[in-house]
Design a protein around this motif. Structure first.
Motif, PDB file in Angstrom:
ATOM      1  N   VAL A  48       0.843  -1.201   0.000  1.00 47.51           N
ATOM      2  CA  VAL A  48       0.000   0.000   0.000  1.00 47.51           C
ATOM      3  C   VAL A  48       0.881   1.256   0.000  1.00 47.51           C
ATOM      4  O   VAL A  48       0.597   2.224  -0.711  1.00 47.51           O
ATOM      5  CB  VAL A  48      -0.956  -0.003   1.218  1.00 47.51           C
ATOM      6  N   THR A  49       1.957   1.244   0.775  1.00 47.55           N
ATOM      7  CA  THR A  49       2.867   2.389   0.836  1.00 47.55           C
ATOM      8  C   THR A  49       3.495   2.661  -0.532  1.00 47.55           C
ATOM      9  O   THR A  49       3.608   3.813  -0.964  1.00 47.55           O
ATOM     10  CB  THR A  49       3.972   2.142   1.887  1.00 47.55           C
ATOM     11  N   GLN A  51       2.170   1.956  -3.408  1.00 52.28           N
ATOM     12  CA  GLN A  51       1.106   2.521  -4.257  1.00 52.28           C
ATOM     13  C   GLN A  51       0.860   3.989  -3.930  1.00 52.28           C
ATOM     14  O   GLN A  51       0.654   4.807  -4.834  1.00 52.28           O
ATOM     15  CB  GLN A  51      -0.187   1.714  -4.067  1.00 52.28           C
ATOM     16  N   GLU A  52       0.890   4.331  -2.646  1.00 51.39           N
ATOM     17  CA  GLU A  52       0.665   5.723  -2.238  1.00 51.39           C
ATOM     18  C   GLU A  52       1.810   6.626  -2.723  1.00 51.39           C
ATOM     19  O   GLU A  52       1.577   7.776  -3.094  1.00 51.39           O
ATOM     20  CB  GLU A  52       0.519   5.832  -0.709  1.00 51.39           C
ATOM     21  N   LYS A  55       1.063   7.351  -6.352  1.00 48.29           N
ATOM     22  CA  LYS A  55      -0.029   8.333  -6.480  1.00 48.29           C
ATOM     23  C   LYS A  55       0.461   9.746  -6.168  1.00 48.29           C
ATOM     24  O   LYS A  55       0.145  10.704  -6.882  1.00 48.29           O
ATOM     25  CB  LYS A  55      -1.190   7.958  -5.544  1.00 48.29           C
ATOM     26  N   LEU A  56       1.250   9.848  -5.114  1.00 51.34           N
ATOM     27  CA  LEU A  56       1.769  11.155  -4.710  1.00 51.34           C
ATOM     28  C   LEU A  56       2.681  11.726  -5.797  1.00 51.34           C
ATOM     29  O   LEU A  56       2.571  12.898  -6.171  1.00 51.34           O
ATOM     30  CB  LEU A  56       2.548  11.015  -3.389  1.00 51.34           C
ATOM     31  N   LEU A  74      -4.005  13.322  -0.334  1.00 54.10           N
ATOM     32  CA  LEU A  74      -2.838  12.490  -0.664  1.00 54.10           C
ATOM     33  C   LEU A  74      -1.903  12.356   0.534  1.00 54.10           C
ATOM     34  O   LEU A  74      -1.406  11.261   0.832  1.00 54.10           O
ATOM     35  CB  LEU A  74      -2.065  13.115  -1.839  1.00 54.10           C
ATOM     36  N   SER A  75      -1.683  13.480   1.225  1.00 46.75           N
ATOM     37  CA  SER A  75      -0.785  13.478   2.387  1.00 46.75           C
ATOM     38  C   SER A  75      -1.321  12.583   3.497  1.00 46.75           C
ATOM     39  O   SER A  75      -0.578  11.831   4.134  1.00 46.75           O
ATOM     40  CB  SER A  75      -0.593  14.901   2.920  1.00 46.75           C
ATOM     41  N   ASP A  77      -3.305  10.005   3.122  1.00 43.55           N
ATOM     42  CA  ASP A  77      -3.191   8.605   2.688  1.00 43.55           C
ATOM     43  C   ASP A  77      -1.768   8.082   2.880  1.00 43.55           C
ATOM     44  O   ASP A  77      -1.571   6.939   3.312  1.00 43.55           O
ATOM     45  CB  ASP A  77      -3.609   8.458   1.216  1.00 43.55           C
ATOM     46  N   VAL A  78      -0.785   8.929   2.550  1.00 45.58           N
ATOM     47  CA  VAL A  78       0.614   8.528   2.734  1.00 45.58           C
ATOM     48  C   VAL A  78       0.902   8.338   4.227  1.00 45.58           C
ATOM     49  O   VAL A  78       1.505   7.335   4.631  1.00 45.58           O
ATOM     50  CB  VAL A  78       1.581   9.583   2.140  1.00 45.58           C
ATOM     51  N   ASN A  80      -1.169   7.662   6.654  1.00 46.22           N
ATOM     52  CA  ASN A  80      -1.853   6.456   7.157  1.00 46.22           C
ATOM     53  C   ASN A  80      -1.118   5.184   6.741  1.00 46.22           C
ATOM     54  O   ASN A  80      -1.025   4.223   7.519  1.00 46.22           O
ATOM     55  CB  ASN A  80      -3.300   6.409   6.655  1.00 46.22           C
ATOM     56  N   ALA A  81      -0.604   5.172   5.516  1.00 51.92           N
ATOM     57  CA  ALA A  81       0.138   4.000   5.027  1.00 51.92           C
ATOM     58  C   ALA A  81       1.410   3.783   5.849  1.00 51.92           C
ATOM     59  O   ALA A  81       1.721   2.653   6.238  1.00 51.92           O
ATOM     60  CB  ALA A  81       0.489   4.173   3.551  1.00 51.92           C
TER      61      ALA A  81
END
Length: 335
Positions: A48-49, A51-52, A55-56, A74-75, A77-78, A80-81
């Motif tokens: 997941v990290t 993928q984030e 995306k970023l 986005l921030s 999500d990063v 949280n990952a």
């Protein structure tokens, strides 16, 4: 630049996570702890990290400009990952082995460091552009996240991996010293001559015959170091178990003391170059001999050494003593 403000806040949050990972100790973990479940969860959080990070990076790779709202999402999500990665690492209890835990922690901190690097690269880049640095940083996060698949799965595999790394360093040091001794009287012959001074006439850059006699016993000690690590690695792979806390702790003890071999070999090797200080050589050789005998002693009393393996332990102990006694005889005048 206001739209990127959440990225600055993200950088601060990630640095706080990194500081906790470096300084803090995981607790005793969740009970009951299941190793397969831990690896599944860790693999998922690393994925997941990765993928984030993609995306970023894509969001800041060109027009249109990312809005402040999208940047905040986005921030988050990063963050949280990364928090999920750290949380799963903290599940791993000390009882699974300190060698394993250190390797997992190192892999986890690399992921966090990679993400910090990526956010800083984006913040420092001009708007609406994808820099070479950003591509490299994104790739760095991917690489760090992919490491999870090659991490050792238990403490036996972790200790074997640590021993193999030590063996590689010792092999290199031994080969370098053997090569220097074979090259002839001048171990610095591969260094360019000084343009102004011309050829060196300083005898301090050469080995005397007496030096060479002393050094042959030092090389014998280095060879014993290589043989010791090779044999210990073999028995850890063949007999190492992680079925009880005692077995796990014995493997950690082996890894801890074996980790002292390569720096001790390096210190001895450095003192072997001319001008040779015989006392320094003797002291460094004694230190290495002491470490090797500890490794052999710990091996002999642990579960990885059944009676059938005790012969080589004694043989290597004798080899260490033999070389050390010769070194003492050659340097007797220094005391």
């Amino acid at each position: 630049m206001e739209a990127r403000e959440p990225l600055r806040e993200l950088g601060g949050a990630l640095r706080a996570v990194l500081a906790r990972l470096r300084e803090g100790e995981p607790g005793e973990g969740r009970e009951p702890f299941e190793l397969p479940r831990f690896w599944d969860a860790l693999g998922q959080t690393f994925k997941v990290t990765s993928q984030e990070a993609t995306k970023l990076s894509l969001a800041f790779s060109g027009p249109p400009l990312t809005s402040a709202e999208d940047c905040r999402k986005l921030s988050e999500d990063v963050q949280n990952a990364i928090l999920a990665v750290a949380t799963v690492y903290y599940w791993l209890p000390k009882g699974q082995g300190t060698t394993l835990r250190k390797m997992v922690r190192d892999a986890t901190t690399e992921v966090v460091e990679g993400m910090i690097q990526l956010t800083e690269t984006i913040l420092n880049a001009p708007l609406e552009s994808l820099s070479q640095e950003q591509l490299i940083s994104t790739g760095g996060v991917w690489e760090a996240c992919e490491q999870v698949s090659s991490l050792p799965r238990d403490n036996q595999a972790a200790v074997a991996s640590a021993l193999a790394a030590c063996l590689g360093v010792v092999k290199d040091a031994l080969e370098e010293m053997e090569h220097a001794l074979v090259e002839g009287q001048d171990p610095y012959s591969d260094i360019m001559e000084d343009e102004e001074l011309g050829f060196r006439g300083n005898r301090d850059t050469y080995w005397s015959e007496a030096d060479r006699k002393l050094l042959s016993s030092c090389v014998g000690l280095m060879k014993a170091s290589k043989a010791c690590l090779k044999k210990v690695l073999g028995v850890v792979k063949a007999y190492g178990k992680v079925d009880s806390p005692e077995q796990i702790a014995q493997l950690d003890d082996l890894a801890d003391i074996a980790n002292e071999i390569s720096p001790s070999v390096d210190e001895l090797a450095l003192s072997m170059y001319p001008p040779v200080n015989e006392l320094a050589v003797r002291l460094n050789a004694a230190k290495l001999a002491s470490v090797l005998k500890k490794v052999l002693e710990i091996t002999k009393t642990s579960h990885v050494c059944p009676p059938s393996e005790e012969g080589w332990v004694q043989f290597l102990t004798d080899a260490v003593d033999h070389n050390m006694n010769k070194i003492k005889n050659f340097t007797q005048g220094q005391l």
